[in-house]
Write a protein that holds these residues in place. Structure first.
Motif: not given
Lengths: 70, 202
Positions: B78-85, B87-92, B123-131
């Motif tokens: 896995m390239r990213y730890p599962p928790y990062i993945l 977070r990305m899914l939720f923000a997306g 916009i707010v979840p979009g910024i969260a996704f970028l983070f």
């Protein structure tokens, strides 16, 4: 840059995945370094040298052909 | 014992190559939640073609499958730890839902101030996704970070060219397209750039 990573890894009977795990990098990175597609950063080169208990210059050597062309 | 041999022995003894059961459970729950959100969007996109519960089931089923699949991968692959993945899914998913909510509100008769405020929904979840993307890139190793950096540079240059072409066509009298498509173009360029740089370092 040329290197002896493949030979050193084979001597220890390690797979690319195993070496990647020990160095905390991806298997693709090991593959790219072994095939001279990617030159590791100095910290990673030191890490590799430490792992194989060698000096950096014993593992990596400059590609003289490319240096003279530059 | 060198630090590497120590790490090797610890990994052998603890069997930490596999994702923990806790992470697997969280992946399934996250997949279910994100899938449900996408089911709602699917229902809207298909314009009532299928009954709502059916769309929801499709979304949740797909989300569960993705969550299960991620849980089956060995940790070392896995390239990213599962928790990062996660977070990305939720923000997306929150971004997609925000876009859905905003476009739904556009059809309502809201005053301008409220409409401007409602644009924050996306916009707010979009910024969260970028983070989360930034945080994921920070977890990559040096070569993968270089691949991502080069892919982003290619996407930036490619999108700039597309914008210039659209601008010049606009001067010649061609109608301006929907600028929202630029996000899709940028994503496509990033994908192309990533494939190209991955091929170079293969």
């Amino acid at each position: 840059m040329n290197n002896r990573l493949k030979v050193l890894r084979a001597e220890r009977d390690w797979s690319q995945a195993k070496l990647a795990e020990l160095l905390d990098v991806s298997r693709q990175t090991i593959n790219a370094i072994e095939n001279s597609k990617y030159d590791p950063s100095l910290p990673l080169a030191f890490k590799i040298a430490d792992l194989f208990e060698s000096k950096i210059e014993d593992i990596f050597e400059p590609d003289m052909e490319n240096i003279s062309r530059a | 014992m060198s630090s590497f041999l120590y790490k090797e022995s610890v990994m052998k003894n603890s069997g930490e190559q596999d994702i923990s059961k806790d992470d697997k459970r969280r992946n399934l729950i996250s997949g279910l939640g994100v899938g449900a959100a996408l089911g709602v969007v699917l229902w809207s996109a298909l314009d009532d073609l299928l009954p709502f519960p059916f769309d929801l089931l499709i979304g949740m089923g797909t989300g569960l499958l993705v969550g299960y699949r991620i849980g089956q991968r060995p940790l070392m692959l896995m390239r990213y730890p599962p928790y990062i993945l996660r977070r990305m899914l939720f923000a997306g998913a929150a971004f997609v839902l925000g876009m859905f909510a905003y476009t739904t509100l556009l059809d309502r008769d809201l005053d301008d101030g409220l409409l401007m405020l409602s644009s924050l929904l996306a916009i707010v979840p979009g910024i969260a996704f970028l983070f989360t993307v930034g945080s994921a890139i920070a977890h990559l190793d040096e070569m993968q970070r270089r691949i991502q950096t080069e892919a982003i540079a290619i996407a930036f240059a490619g999108t700039a060219i597309v914008v210039l072409v659209i601008f010049l066509l606009g001067l010649a009298g061609f109608p301006n397209p929907n600028w929202g498509w630029l996000l899709v173009v940028m994503t496509f360029m990033w994908l192309l750039g990533k494939l190209w740089t991955m091929w170079r370092y293969r």
